[in-house]
Structure formats: C-alpha cells, structure tokens
Design a protein around this motif. Structure first.
Motif, short mmCIF file in Angstrom:
data_model
loop_
_atom_site.label_atom_id
_atom_site.label_comp_id
_atom_site.label_asym_id
_atom_site.label_seq_id
_atom_site.Cartn_x
_atom_site.Cartn_y
_atom_site.Cartn_z
N ARG A 133 -4.88 12.47 87.43
CA ARG A 133 -4.91 13.42 88.55
C ARG A 133 -5.85 14.59 88.30
NH1 ARG A 133 0.50 15.86 91.55
NH2 ARG A 133 -0.60 17.08 93.16
N TYR A 134 -5.86 15.10 87.07
CA TYR A 134 -6.59 16.33 86.80
C TYR A 134 -7.86 16.14 85.97
CZ TYR A 134 -2.35 18.52 88.56
OH TYR A 134 -1.29 18.89 89.35
N LEU A 135 -8.05 14.97 85.40
CA LEU A 135 -9.24 14.75 84.58
C LEU A 135 -10.00 13.50 85.00
CD1 LEU A 135 -11.02 15.52 82.18
CD2 LEU A 135 -9.49 14.19 80.71
N GLY A 136 -9.37 12.34 84.87
CA GLY A 136 -10.07 11.08 85.07
C GLY A 136 -10.62 10.90 86.47
N ASN A 137 -9.74 10.97 87.47
CA ASN A 137 -10.18 10.73 88.85
C ASN A 137 -11.16 11.79 89.33
OD1 ASN A 137 -10.36 10.27 91.66
ND2 ASN A 137 -8.38 9.26 91.66
N PRO A 138 -10.86 13.09 89.20
CA PRO A 138 -11.85 14.09 89.66
C PRO A 138 -13.17 14.01 88.90
CG PRO A 138 -9.69 15.10 89.33
CD PRO A 138 -9.61 13.72 88.74
N GLY A 139 -13.10 13.79 87.58
CA GLY A 139 -14.33 13.75 86.78
C GLY A 139 -15.20 12.56 87.12
N TRP A 215 -7.53 4.68 79.31
CA TRP A 215 -8.79 4.83 78.59
C TRP A 215 -9.69 3.62 78.78
CZ3 TRP A 215 -9.64 9.60 77.51
CH2 TRP A 215 -8.57 10.45 77.21
N ARG A 216 -9.12 2.42 78.77
CA ARG A 216 -9.93 1.22 78.94
C ARG A 216 -10.60 1.20 80.31
NH1 ARG A 216 -6.95 -4.20 80.38
NH2 ARG A 216 -6.81 -2.94 82.27
N ASP A 217 -9.83 1.45 81.36
CA ASP A 217 -10.38 1.40 82.71
C ASP A 217 -11.25 2.60 83.01
OD1 ASP A 217 -9.17 -1.05 83.22
OD2 ASP A 217 -7.33 -0.13 83.95
#
Length: 386
Positions: A133-139, A215-217
C-alpha cells in the motif's frame, strides 16, 4: 440468445471454491439490476477444489485454460468472451462485482481501457499489505507513469474494464502476473483512451495465503518495466556515459587536470574511455532490442523510430566506422614515430605516450564495432521493412 452480448464479466480462477460463488452471484445480480445483456465467464486454470461446478451451478460459463499462469487464464477468457466490453476482476471477493456501473458508463462513453483506482475508492483494513500500500504499489506505479507517460495511478488494480477488440489488437504476450501490467503499458504505447474510476478494495475471503509474493512479484514488475522500456534501461544511461566519457577524454587527452590539489591524468583517461565503451554498447543494444521488440510485436512501431533504419544505412555506418579506425591508426602512427625516435627502446614519458595510445585504441575499437554492428543492424532492418 439472439441478442448481442454487451458485457462479459471475466474472472480468472485457480482453486477459489471459498469465494467464487459469491463473486458470480454478485456479477449476475449486477447484470440483472442494470438490465445489461451479458455473461459471466470463469477462466479456470486447473482448479481441483470443485470451483468449476460452483461456477456452472450459479449460471457462469467455465472456460478451461490448460496453459498455467494468471495472464494465460485471462487471455483465454478474453478470446472466448462474446461481449463487446469485458470487465475482469479477481474471484477472491476483494472486489464488489455488483457495483460496476462506473466501468460500464465509461466504456459506453468510448474509453478503450477503464482502470480501477483503489487509492481513490478506498482500501479497507487488512485488504492490502502495508508494504504494497505504501511502498510497492505507489513506487512501481510511479515508475510505470515515468517510463511510459501514463496517467494511471494504480497500475496493479485487478478490477478493470476494456473493449474486447482493443485488447485483442494489442497482441498481449505474457502469461504470468505481468499480463495486467502489459495491458496498461501497451494501452499507453498504442495511444488508447484510458481513464480511471474509484474502486473499493475489500479483504479477500480466502483462508489460504494469496498467490501474490511481495518481493518476487515486485522484482518481476520492475524487470518487466525495464525490459519494455529499453530507452530507460539502455539509451539514457548509455548516452549519459558516452557524453561524460567523451568530454573527459578530450580534456585529459590534451592536458592533465588539477582540481583542489588532486591531479587527474592518464589513469582517469583510461576510465573515461571505458565509459565511452560502455555507453556505446548500451546505445547499440537499445537499437537492437527495440528493432527486435517491434518486429516480434512486443512493442508497437510508434514506440521506436524505425525510420532510423532508412537513415542509418550499412554504407553510412561502414563509412563512419572507417573514419574512426583511420583516426586511431593516425594516432598510432604518431606514437610509433615517438618509439622510432627513441630507437625502439623504453618510452621514458608514459604520461605523454599513453595520452596518445589510449585514444588511439579507443577510436580503433569503436570504429571496428560500428562497422560490424552496421552489418548486423542492416540484417535486422531487412526483416523489419515490408
């Protein structure tokens, strides 16, 4: 049955017996409530928990997809769909299939792809992991917008609607989770009309862990972005290295440079020339990768200036390469004359001789590479031209 089907609601499925029934029921309810002629298709990827029977019992059509993968299931479902429009979503009850009116409205307005935006629609507690929510998707969504000039704020929303013909025309290739990303990326590259609507995300109703692996995806997503944007992976870094390397090499070839008491001489010159080598390799690889991607249908022609194949001909490439080779030979001759002057003995001033030797070798190697790459580039061009 004689009526034209307007909407297909498509759900990929792999052992979703816990939540599939409620998802199909909500989809059927939506079609009835809004009086839409439609169908519900379950693209089953080899379920062994009775998901197929649940889908059929609730009035859905089951399409068996033998090729494993999220993308393979969706692609098979899209090919079998009869609707003019398709709305796809995960069958884990994380999306409300009874509230799809905003998607249908936008599709009827003429948009080719309508993405859900969970950050605008709302994310319920425990519906999305903290890192996502706060790192992967926005980044990663930011990288996608930067690389592909997209306006999509939520690249990873699993609920989206699109015109069936528009997506089939994009010739999507991937079979895994990258399929959803490829759809957004190619929609931008093909200049389709794309918009977003607020979409609410709920915690999925399964008792087992989701198929997604953080992490893999996440790495697979970043890798996909880089591979589909050779400009950012090869051209921009390569051009930057080449430019800096050429500027430093020209300056250091003339004279050493002293900055703040630190002397930059032939050792720095050697490294600046290596920057030229690396930069040149990156740039040529960008063109090779782009021509191959266009030829294989991975990227649309408008994403790469194929007209360069007409500008950069074999003859021009060979001519440019020979100019560099001759320049390298000329510097080598000057260095040889110095060696002759010293009776073929030790060269007592290496700083002076290497200031000729390093540029001579650099120009010769780059020249030979241009000649060889010109032949290979022309071969690619022959296969790309009509």
């Amino acid at each position: 049955m004689s009526q034209e089907i307007e909407l297909t609601i498509l759900m990929p499925c792999l052992n979703e017996a816990e939540t599939l029934e409620i998802c199909v029921q909500k989809a059927q309810k939506f079609l009835i409530d809004y009086q839409i002629v439609g169908e519900v298709i379950i693209a089953d990827n080899g379920s062994t928990d009775g998901s197929q029977e649940i889908a059929i019992r609730n009035g859905a059509q089951v399409v068996a997809i033998s090729t494993k993968g999220y993308g393979a299931a969706l692609r098979g479902g899209i090919e079998m769909a009869r609707g003019k429009y398709i709305i796809m979503g995960d069958s884990d009850n994380s999306y409300d299939f009874s509230s799809l009116e905003s998607f249908v409205r936008r599709l009827r307005e003429g948009y080719d792809l309508v993405m859900g935006n969970r950050f605008e629609g709302g994310i319920e507690k425990d519906a999305m992991p903290f890192l996502h929510r706060y790192l992967g998707n926005p980044g990663l969504s930011f990288i996608g917008r930067l690389f592909f000039r997209s306006n999509t704020r939520d690249f990873y929303c699993g609920l989206r609607g699109f015109k069936r013909d528009s997506v089939l025309d994009m010739n999507l290739k991937t079979t895994g989770m990258e399929f959803a990303l490829e759809m957004v990326v190619k929609a931008g590259l093909n200049e389709l009309n794309v918009t977003e609507v607020p979409t609410k995300l709920y915690p999925d109703g399964r008792n087992r862990p989701p198929h997604l692996r953080t992490w893999r995806d996440g790495w697979r997503s970043l890798r996909f972005f880089l591979l589909y944007s050779p400009r950012w992976l090869f051209l921009i870094p390569g051009f930057s290295l080449l430019l800096v390397g050429v500027l430093l090499s020209v300056i250091l070839t003339l004279n050493p440079v002293i900055i703040g008491g630190v002397r930059f001489d032939i050792h720095t010159l050697l490294y600046s020339c290596s920057m030229i080598f690396i930069g040149f390799q990156c740039i040529t690889f960008y063109y090779f990768a782009s021509v191959f991607a266009v030829r294989e249908g991975l990227l649309p022609e408008r994403s790469f200036p194929v007209s360069l194949l007409d500008i950069f001909t074999l003859e021009r490439g060979v001519f440019a390469g020979l100019i560099l080779i001759i320049s390298g030979i000329f510097l080598s001759v000057q260095l040889f004359r110095v060696w002759v002057y010293n009776d073929f003995g030790d060269l007592v001033n290496p700083a002076k001789t290497f200031r000729l030797a390093i540029p001579a070798v650099t120009l010769s190697i780059i020249g030979v590479q241009i000649v060889l790459y010109s032949f290979f580039y022309s071969i690619l061009g022959l296969k790309t031209k009509p």
